[in-house]
Motif scaffolding. Sequence first.
Motif, PDB file in Angstrom:
ATOM      1  N   VAL A  53      -4.576  16.396  83.946  1.00 54.21           N
ATOM      2  CA  VAL A  53      -2.962  15.690  82.646  1.00 54.21           C
ATOM      3  C   VAL A  53      -2.497  16.149  82.656  1.00 54.21           C
ATOM      4  O   VAL A  53      -3.270  17.757  81.437  1.00 54.21           O
ATOM      5  N   ILE A  54      -1.007  16.655  82.192  1.00 61.84           N
ATOM      6  CA  ILE A  54      -0.208  17.635  81.809  1.00 61.84           C
ATOM      7  C   ILE A  54       0.406  17.314  80.324  1.00 61.84           C
ATOM      8  O   ILE A  54       0.930  15.789  80.489  1.00 61.84           O
ATOM      9  N   CYS A  55       0.870  17.902  79.776  1.00 64.48           N
ATOM     10  CA  CYS A  55       1.830  17.054  77.870  1.00 64.48           C
ATOM     11  C   CYS A  55       2.463  18.813  77.352  1.00 64.48           C
ATOM     12  O   CYS A  55       1.927  19.684  78.030  1.00 64.48           O
ATOM     13  N   ASP A  56       3.914  18.269  77.840  1.00 66.89           N
ATOM     14  CA  ASP A  56       4.235  18.742  76.749  1.00 66.89           C
ATOM     15  C   ASP A  56       4.392  18.569  75.039  1.00 66.89           C
ATOM     16  O   ASP A  56       4.115  17.553  75.324  1.00 66.89           O
ATOM     17  N   ARG A  57       6.181  19.308  74.806  1.00 69.86           N
ATOM     18  CA  ARG A  57       5.856  18.315  72.869  1.00 69.86           C
ATOM     19  C   ARG A  57       5.875  17.268  73.232  1.00 69.86           C
ATOM     20  O   ARG A  57       5.203  15.860  71.611  1.00 69.86           O
ATOM     21  N   GLN A  58       6.291  16.923  74.583  1.00 69.89           N
ATOM     22  CA  GLN A  58       6.311  14.566  74.430  1.00 69.89           C
ATOM     23  C   GLN A  58       5.464  14.470  74.272  1.00 69.89           C
ATOM     24  O   GLN A  58       5.633  13.043  74.210  1.00 69.89           O
ATOM     25  N   GLY A  59       4.320  14.846  74.707  1.00 70.40           N
ATOM     26  CA  GLY A  59       3.568  14.191  75.319  1.00 70.40           C
ATOM     27  C   GLY A  59       2.661  14.699  76.824  1.00 70.40           C
ATOM     28  O   GLY A  59       3.464  15.157  77.586  1.00 70.40           O
ATOM     29  N   VAL A  60       2.383  13.393  77.108  1.00 66.62           N
ATOM     30  CA  VAL A  60       1.752  13.398  78.601  1.00 66.62           C
ATOM     31  C   VAL A  60       2.799  13.221  79.117  1.00 66.62           C
ATOM     32  O   VAL A  60       3.287  12.424  79.162  1.00 66.62           O
ATOM     33  N   ILE A  61       2.769  13.287  80.805  1.00 67.06           N
ATOM     34  CA  ILE A  61       3.559  13.872  81.447  1.00 67.06           C
ATOM     35  C   ILE A  61       3.156  13.223  82.659  1.00 67.06           C
ATOM     36  O   ILE A  61       2.434  13.273  84.093  1.00 67.06           O
ATOM     37  N   TYR A  62       3.942  11.754  82.669  1.00 69.28           N
ATOM     38  CA  TYR A  62       2.825  10.716  83.810  1.00 69.28           C
ATOM     39  C   TYR A  62       3.883  10.584  84.848  1.00 69.28           C
ATOM     40  O   TYR A  62       5.165  10.970  84.849  1.00 69.28           O
ATOM     41  N   LYS A  63       3.521   9.767  86.187  1.00 68.21           N
ATOM     42  CA  LYS A  63       4.227  10.124  86.734  1.00 68.21           C
ATOM     43  C   LYS A  63       5.810   8.989  86.526  1.00 68.21           C
ATOM     44  O   LYS A  63       4.892   7.918  86.059  1.00 68.21           O
ATOM     45  N   GLY A  64       6.891   9.535  86.669  1.00 66.31           N
ATOM     46  CA  GLY A  64       7.504   8.823  86.286  1.00 66.31           C
ATOM     47  C   GLY A  64       8.102   8.695  85.408  1.00 66.31           C
ATOM     48  O   GLY A  64       9.189   7.467  84.647  1.00 66.31           O
ATOM     49  N   ARG A  65       7.681   9.612  84.221  1.00 64.63           N
ATOM     50  CA  ARG A  65       7.790   9.481  82.775  1.00 64.63           C
ATOM     51  C   ARG A  65       9.837  10.473  82.691  1.00 64.63           C
ATOM     52  O   ARG A  65      10.342  10.977  83.806  1.00 64.63           O
ATOM     53  N   ASP A  66      10.217  10.285  81.753  1.00 70.66           N
ATOM     54  CA  ASP A  66      11.950  10.884  82.162  1.00 70.66           C
ATOM     55  C   ASP A  66      11.865  12.166  81.298  1.00 70.66           C
ATOM     56  O   ASP A  66      10.601  12.845  80.898  1.00 70.66           O
ATOM     57  N   ASN A  67      13.328  12.980  81.403  1.00 70.77           N
ATOM     58  CA  ASN A  67      12.934  14.155  80.847  1.00 70.77           C
ATOM     59  C   ASN A  67      12.087  15.091  81.794  1.00 70.77           C
ATOM     60  O   ASN A  67      12.008  15.586  81.050  1.00 70.77           O
ATOM     61  N   VAL A  68      11.487  15.219  82.768  1.00 72.86           N
ATOM     62  CA  VAL A  68      10.927  15.666  82.774  1.00 72.86           C
ATOM     63  C   VAL A  68      11.335  16.650  84.439  1.00 72.86           C
ATOM     64  O   VAL A  68      12.352  16.200  85.362  1.00 72.86           O
ATOM     65  N   SER A  69      11.152  18.176  84.649  1.00 74.63           N
ATOM     66  CA  SER A  69      11.768  19.018  85.373  1.00 74.63           C
ATOM     67  C   SER A  69      10.737  18.294  87.076  1.00 74.63           C
ATOM     68  O   SER A  69       9.468  17.933  87.044  1.00 74.63           O
ATOM     69  N   GLN A  70      11.590  19.356  88.186  1.00 73.30           N
ATOM     70  CA  GLN A  70      10.865  18.766  89.209  1.00 73.30           C
ATOM     71  C   GLN A  70       9.410  19.383  88.818  1.00 73.30           C
ATOM     72  O   GLN A  70       8.470  19.307  90.362  1.00 73.30           O
ATOM     73  N   TRP A  71       9.609  21.086  88.533  1.00 66.63           N
ATOM     74  CA  TRP A  71       8.446  21.562  88.837  1.00 66.63           C
ATOM     75  C   TRP A  71       7.124  20.606  87.885  1.00 66.63           C
ATOM     76  O   TRP A  71       6.051  21.307  88.216  1.00 66.63           O
ATOM     77  N   GLN A  72       7.823  20.197  86.992  1.00 66.73           N
ATOM     78  CA  GLN A  72       6.626  19.568  85.824  1.00 66.73           C
ATOM     79  C   GLN A  72       6.009  17.927  87.189  1.00 66.73           C
ATOM     80  O   GLN A  72       5.042  18.149  86.619  1.00 66.73           O
ATOM     81  N   ALA A  73       6.924  17.169  87.412  1.00 67.96           N
ATOM     82  CA  ALA A  73       7.197  16.072  88.135  1.00 67.96           C
ATOM     83  C   ALA A  73       6.187  16.526  88.919  1.00 67.96           C
ATOM     84  O   ALA A  73       4.993  15.649  89.576  1.00 67.96           O
ATOM     85  N   ALA A  74       5.858  17.750  89.868  1.00 70.76           N
ATOM     86  CA  ALA A  74       5.041  18.352  90.559  1.00 70.76           C
ATOM     87  C   ALA A  74       3.354  18.154  90.370  1.00 70.76           C
ATOM     88  O   ALA A  74       2.761  17.946  91.124  1.00 70.76           O
ATOM     89  N   HIS A  75       3.120  17.813  88.674  1.00 69.61           N
ATOM     90  CA  HIS A  75       1.772  18.127  88.446  1.00 69.61           C
ATOM     91  C   HIS A  75       2.044  16.827  87.962  1.00 69.61           C
ATOM     92  O   HIS A  75       0.428  16.688  87.343  1.00 69.61           O
ATOM     93  N   ALA A  76       2.565  15.745  87.311  1.00 71.79           N
ATOM     94  CA  ALA A  76       2.437  14.331  87.078  1.00 71.79           C
ATOM     95  C   ALA A  76       1.500  13.387  87.542  1.00 71.79           C
ATOM     96  O   ALA A  76       1.643  13.520  88.696  1.00 71.79           O
ATOM     97  N   THR A  77       0.521  12.769  87.180  1.00 68.04           N
ATOM     98  CA  THR A  77      -0.514  12.348  87.235  1.00 68.04           C
ATOM     99  C   THR A  77      -0.572  10.627  86.569  1.00 68.04           C
ATOM    100  O   THR A  77       0.532  10.319  85.927  1.00 68.04           O
ATOM    101  N   ASP A  78      -1.274   9.619  87.424  1.00 66.79           N
ATOM    102  CA  ASP A  78      -1.358   8.352  87.484  1.00 66.79           C
ATOM    103  C   ASP A  78      -2.226   8.584  86.165  1.00 66.79           C
ATOM    104  O   ASP A  78      -3.391   8.564  86.582  1.00 66.79           O
ATOM    105  N   THR A  79      -1.676   8.160  84.830  1.00 71.21           N
ATOM    106  CA  THR A  79      -2.883   8.121  84.034  1.00 71.21           C
ATOM    107  C   THR A  79      -2.424   6.825  82.960  1.00 71.21           C
ATOM    108  O   THR A  79      -0.884   6.829  82.614  1.00 71.21           O
ATOM    109  N   PRO A  80      -2.917   5.984  82.062  1.00 72.99           N
ATOM    110  CA  PRO A  80      -3.007   5.301  80.790  1.00 72.99           C
ATOM    111  C   PRO A  80      -2.423   6.275  79.876  1.00 72.99           C
ATOM    112  O   PRO A  80      -1.822   5.410  78.592  1.00 72.99           O
ATOM    113  N   HIS A  81      -2.845   7.343  79.668  1.00 72.43           N
ATOM    114  CA  HIS A  81      -2.501   8.364  78.823  1.00 72.43           C
ATOM    115  C   HIS A  81      -0.892   7.962  78.243  1.00 72.43           C
ATOM    116  O   HIS A  81      -0.483   8.503  79.641  1.00 72.43           O
ATOM    117  N   ARG A  82      -0.987   8.802  76.534  1.00 74.20           N
ATOM    118  CA  ARG A  82       0.378   8.748  76.921  1.00 74.20           C
ATOM    119  C   ARG A  82       0.285  10.482  75.671  1.00 74.20           C
ATOM    120  O   ARG A  82       1.734  10.598  76.278  1.00 74.20           O
TER     121      ARG A  82
END
Length: 759
Positions: free
Chosen positions: A223-252
């Motif tokens: 699970v990867i996080c930035d200042r806004q929290g978890v970068i989950y699949k489908g989140r806004d404000n995510v770069s293509q490099w972050q999106a490549a590591h986004a996961t399906d997770t209920p955590h926020r």
Amino acid sequence: MPELTDKQTFSDDDALEFHSDPIPGKISMAPTKPMATQRDLSLAYSPGVAVPVLAIAADADKAYDYTAKGNLVAVISNGTAILGLGNLGHMASKPVMEGKSVLFKRFADVDSFDVEVKTTDPDEFVTVVKNIGDTWGGINLEDIKSPECFEIEAQLQDLLDIPVFHDDQHGTAIISTAGLINACHIVGKKLEDVKVVLSGAGAAGLSSIALMKAAGVKAENTVICDRQGVIYKGRDNVSQWQAAHATDTPHRTLAEAMVGADVVLGLSAKGAITKEMVASMAPNPIIFAMANPDPEITPEDVKSVRSDAIMATGRSDYVNQINNVLAFPYLFRGALDVRARQINHEMKIACAHALAALAREDVPDEVAAAYRGRKLKFGPEYIIPTPFDPRLIWYIPPFIAQTAMDTGVARKPIEDMDAYRISLRQRVDPSAALMQKIQASVRSGPKQRVVFAEGEEQSVIRAAWAFKQAELGTPILVGREELIRQNAAEAGLSFDELGIEIMNARISERNTDYVDWLYARLQRRGYLRRDVQRMINQDRNYFAAAMVARGEADCMVTGVTRNFNMALKEVRRVLDVKDRMIGLSILLAKGRTLFVADTSIHELPDAAELAEIAVKAAATVKTLGRKPRVAFLSYSTFGDPPGNRGEKVREAIRILDGMDVDFEYEGEMPPALALNSEARANYPFMRLTGDANVLVMPAIHSAAISTRLVQALGGATVIGPLLVGLEKSVQIVPLGASVGEIMTAATFAAYAEGVEIED
Ligand SMILES: NC(=O)C1=CN([C@@H]2O[C@H](COP(=O)(O)OP(=O)(O)OC[C@H]3O[C@@H](n4cnc5c(N)ncnc54)[C@H](OP(=O)(O)O)[C@@H]3O)[C@@H](O)[C@H]2O)C=CC1
Ligand SMILES: CC(=O)C(=O)O
Ligand SMILES: [Mg+2]
């Protein structure tokens, strides 16, 4: 300015003074060619320089042969993500970039300078670097913010035919992956099972998580996080490099993601991880808080909530420093040495595995010495090598070079890897090539049985183990078996695997024979049989020397626990002097190998003794493959100024004149004359045909003081004193000698002759 942490051992003023005194900054440059004469100038500059100019114009790769390019790396930044301090501009990044350059030089002898580019525009940055990039053998991009750094690196890699490596991404990824491999090993978890949470989805974080996945961590367990929290699949404000590591997770939130996690990687900022988050992790959690200059959470805070954690930070003042300084110098060293066109994925993986493997090996004392004697043994507080580990320079680059060759990115493959390893050692240790030759000779000769008299000492056990592992001979340890085994186990060594012989003097079947023999030798020197019995039973030096005397060992090493004179006295009661015994030190400095005598036996030799010392030293130097040229050193030069001490040396010369010796000698003279042909030109009667390589000192104090002084001043390595002239080979190391010193002594003890050492 960042706040000082409790652990910090310097103030802001200290840091500013360090950077300004005695001259501003941390780097300078040094010429590699003489610039002393008109001819030098004509060669270095016009007109001589035109010749390589034309050669390079015809073939650009010739720049590797005729310029510094092949050993030159640029550290380039625009200052948009300086450490964890943020975008402070290109000029503010200069101290960090100079720092990286100096680390390249210090740790891997790579020449480097920094370039600060005044632009935050990625395209402009790429244009600048692309147009000057051919200057170097490699480019280390540094502290450029994400996501721009990804695009910048990828474009420059395409545009340039040299390694372009963004250190914050890959250096960090390599060392954190090495740390994870070993931390998992220690806590008994598998990479494919661990749940990894990343705080900081930037340059360092994304690259680290990517390399960990390549090493075996499962994408669905991250699970990867930035200042806004978890970068989950489908989140806004995510770069293509972050999106490549986004996961399906209920955590926020990071706090939610860390519940039950095995590993947390902090590559974000100070304070991002809390005690509560750590408390919620799985058993034996692995916490790498790598933000600089202050970690996401301090080791003290982790310890207050978890005693079962393995903790690492990016700082040098805590254990387990996970810092990219462990990777970039050695990675570039290996890449430059094969003139690599790039540093590819396979080379990074090879580097991570090599770093992890090195940490699992026995740590030499020299490393402990750099860490104020702290015991370093693979375990929770030592999961990766320390930056001052001298093995890094010869251990890591061969893996990189080999992988570059295997994957087709090497312009100039290395033909002899063993020779390459030696050359790497030589970069930091001038004695490496000499010891390598001595070892090769020992290894190829008849196997010698070396008895280590102080076999219960951990340093001795480790040296014996290393000696055996290096296939230099058969070590025998004298001591109580149980204690030796216990100390070996504490050092992480298994005797049964190696089959090192142990001799316990108290219960050895050989005692009666040794006592009979030694009593026969000493009975007319005032010793009773029971004295001799006590000596053999209770004193390991007597027992070990008796083993050598009776042919049950070929040579002996002692001195770790007893001072030199005491140990020598004991050995001398058992073994005779063949002709004359001397101490010979080998001094390696600035490309020279000098032999200095007598550094341990004759306190104030008279003229006849000085002559004999020269004869013995010259003979020994011959066995080391060198043609001896002996200078008798003094404060005076051929009688000027006159005085008794100079006269003694002159008398020694007269004695040698009356003998039929087969080596050059001359004296008396000061060192400047012995080692400088221009100075010798003033003395046309001088008999030395070249610089002296054997320096006979007028007395032991001048010998010992001068060798130790050059050693203390740095830039010189001293081996010995080696003991020469006993009927059997015995070496006495300095009291409290390191594993390396004991190993060297054992190697010389086992050495007969047969090496060729260049001047
Ligand atoms: N130990 C080592 O060897 C190394 C350590 N580092 C350290 O790693 C850190 C990141 O460097 P780098 O990747 O180059 O920088 P980047 O600017 O590329 O990335 C920083 C990331 O951290 C996130 N972040 C910043 N502050 C916080 C916070 N308070 N809480 C949670 N997330 C935060 C950012 O989120 P957002 O995008 O939302 O702002 C961003 O995702 C720095 O502290 C740096 O010193 C870097 C390289 C090597
Ligand atoms: C170590 C390093 O490169 C950083 O903190 O940015
Ligand atoms: Mg950095």
